[in-house]
Design a protein around this motif. Structure first.
Motif, PDB file in Angstrom:
ATOM      1  N   ALA A  62      52.234  45.848  34.990  1.00 12.33           N
ATOM      2  CA  ALA A  62      52.001  45.013  36.176  1.00 12.33           C
ATOM      3  C   ALA A  62      52.420  45.743  37.444  1.00 12.33           C
ATOM      4  CB  ALA A  62      52.758  43.693  36.037  1.00 12.33           C
ATOM      5  N   LEU A  63      53.556  46.424  37.383  1.00  8.61           N
ATOM      6  CA  LEU A  63      54.024  47.172  38.550  1.00  8.61           C
ATOM      7  C   LEU A  63      53.065  48.306  38.882  1.00  8.61           C
ATOM      8  CD1 LEU A  63      56.187  47.689  40.686  1.00  8.61           C
ATOM      9  CD2 LEU A  63      57.420  49.069  38.985  1.00  8.61           C
ATOM     10  N   ARG A  75      46.953  39.506  41.819  1.00  6.91           N
ATOM     11  CA  ARG A  75      47.404  38.262  42.421  1.00  6.91           C
ATOM     12  C   ARG A  75      48.273  37.408  41.502  1.00  6.91           C
ATOM     13  NH1 ARG A  75      44.578  36.715  46.902  1.00  6.91           N
ATOM     14  NH2 ARG A  75      46.326  35.250  47.070  1.00  6.91           N
ATOM     15  N   GLY A  76      48.259  37.708  40.208  1.00  7.69           N
ATOM     16  CA  GLY A  76      49.074  36.891  39.326  1.00  7.69           C
ATOM     17  C   GLY A  76      49.054  37.366  37.890  1.00  7.69           C
ATOM     18  N   VAL A  77      50.020  36.875  37.112  1.00  7.36           N
ATOM     19  CA  VAL A  77      50.113  37.127  35.670  1.00  7.36           C
ATOM     20  C   VAL A  77      50.074  35.763  34.988  1.00  7.36           C
ATOM     21  CG1 VAL A  77      51.399  38.242  33.823  1.00  7.36           C
ATOM     22  CG2 VAL A  77      51.612  39.091  36.169  1.00  7.36           C
ATOM     23  N   TYR A  86      58.156  34.730  28.251  1.00  7.12           N
ATOM     24  CA  TYR A  86      59.107  35.734  28.717  1.00  7.12           C
ATOM     25  C   TYR A  86      58.381  36.992  29.191  1.00  7.12           C
ATOM     26  CZ  TYR A  86      63.017  39.013  28.730  1.00  7.12           C
ATOM     27  OH  TYR A  86      63.941  39.960  29.096  1.00  7.12           O
ATOM     28  N   THR A  87      57.355  37.403  28.457  1.00  5.54           N
ATOM     29  CA  THR A  87      56.551  38.562  28.858  1.00  5.54           C
ATOM     30  C   THR A  87      55.910  38.325  30.216  1.00  5.54           C
ATOM     31  OG1 THR A  87      56.065  39.133  26.554  1.00  5.54           O
ATOM     32  CG2 THR A  87      54.565  39.997  28.233  1.00  5.54           C
ATOM     33  N   VAL A  88      55.308  37.165  30.402  1.00  6.36           N
ATOM     34  CA  VAL A  88      54.657  36.831  31.667  1.00  6.36           C
ATOM     35  C   VAL A  88      55.668  36.831  32.806  1.00  6.36           C
ATOM     36  CG1 VAL A  88      53.440  35.007  32.926  1.00  6.36           C
ATOM     37  CG2 VAL A  88      52.793  35.552  30.579  1.00  6.36           C
ATOM     38  N   ALA A  89      56.835  36.246  32.579  1.00  7.71           N
ATOM     39  CA  ALA A  89      57.860  36.184  33.621  1.00  7.71           C
ATOM     40  C   ALA A  89      58.346  37.574  34.020  1.00  7.71           C
ATOM     41  CB  ALA A  89      59.037  35.335  33.139  1.00  7.71           C
ATOM     42  N   ALA A  92      55.493  39.339  36.009  1.00  5.66           N
ATOM     43  CA  ALA A  92      55.357  38.776  37.354  1.00  5.66           C
ATOM     44  C   ALA A  92      56.517  39.205  38.248  1.00  5.66           C
ATOM     45  CB  ALA A  92      55.283  37.257  37.279  1.00  5.66           C
ATOM     46  N   GLN A  93      57.714  39.201  37.694  1.00  7.49           N
ATOM     47  CA  GLN A  93      58.879  39.610  38.483  1.00  7.49           C
ATOM     48  C   GLN A  93      58.778  41.083  38.881  1.00  7.49           C
ATOM     49  OE1 GLN A  93      62.978  40.234  36.741  1.00  7.49           O
ATOM     50  NE2 GLN A  93      63.411  38.402  37.935  1.00  7.49           N
ATOM     51  N   ALA A  94      58.350  41.931  37.958  1.00  9.28           N
ATOM     52  CA  ALA A  94      58.248  43.360  38.248  1.00  9.28           C
ATOM     53  C   ALA A  94      57.248  43.637  39.360  1.00  9.28           C
ATOM     54  CB  ALA A  94      57.854  44.128  36.983  1.00  9.28           C
ATOM     55  N   ALA A  95      56.178  42.857  39.408  1.00  7.68           N
ATOM     56  CA  ALA A  95      55.136  43.059  40.413  1.00  7.68           C
ATOM     57  C   ALA A  95      55.346  42.186  41.647  1.00  7.68           C
ATOM     58  CB  ALA A  95      53.767  42.762  39.806  1.00  7.68           C
TER      59      ALA A  95
END
Length: 210
Positions: A62-63, A75-77, A86-89, A92-95
């Motif tokens: 994602a980053l 724009r989103g995960v 947990y993977t999605v979170a 999203a946090q990394a990006a």
């Protein structure tokens, strides 16, 4: 030319509608799945062969998309129908994209953490206990039968046993621990009644679908 994109985690049959909806919104769909022949692979714009529970790789992906692929305005995960919150979170946090925190996601994914959060918040909970091994049969005298033994972080009832006789306990613990990434399992008081499934989407307003 830049194009808005979305990272979709998981490409099974249940995710097909999400792909169609994203395309209808004009989004470039990037898909990840541990199965290189997953159902949605042929429907998306870009595919990465990554296990949906590999949070670290997803965070890096994602980053990378956000910072090095200027043509893809990530724009989103998102996921749908997969228990990989947990993977999605983490992705999203990394990006630096909207999402819940990884800690909140773990509190949803890990059933012992969830039960503990409920207890600490004073929210009613069924009786529960985390079990950490199969060396001996634990004392479950505080639980009346039938009770339930389940993995800490699996889904779709995989590894779950309804205990009606005490002789079932040891095999049920072994089965549940084998289906849990933590190697531990949960025994819970069995409750009966209708099951409610709730989906919540935030888009400035809270929308709830049951």
């Amino acid at each position: 030319m830049s194009r808005d994109s979305i990272l979709l985690v998981g490409g099974g049959l249940l995710q097909e509608q999400a792909v169609h909806t994203a395309h209808a919104l004009g989004l470039y769909v990037i898909l990840t799945d541990g199965n290189p022949e997953c159902h949605c692979r042929s429907l998306v714009d870009k595919f990465y062969h990554v296990d949906i529970y590999d949070a670290g790789t997803h965070a890096g992906l994602a980053l990378a998309i956000k910072t090095t692929h200027n043509e893809l305005n990530l724009r989103g995960v998102f996921t749908q129908g997969h228990d990989c919150e947990y993977t999605v979170a983490c992705a999203a946090q990394a990006a630096v994209l909207p999402g819940i925190t990884p800690e909140a996601a773990l509190n949803c994914k890990n059933k012992a953490r969830m039960r503990r959060c409920f207890d600490e918040a004073g929210i009613w909970n069924p009786k529960w206990k985390e079990l950490t091994g199969t060396e001996h049969i634990p004392d479950l005298s505080e639980f009346s039968l039938p009770c339930v033994i389940k993995p800490l972080d699996n889904c779709a009832s995989r590894g779950t046993t309804i205990i009606t006789e005490s002789w079932q306990v040891k095999d049920a613990i072994r089965k549940a621990c084998a289906a849990s990434s933590t190697g531990t399992c949960l025994v819970e008081e069995r409750l009966t009644g209708p099951e409610q499934s709730v989906e919540i989407i935030f888009d400035g307003r809270k929308r709830i679908s049951c």
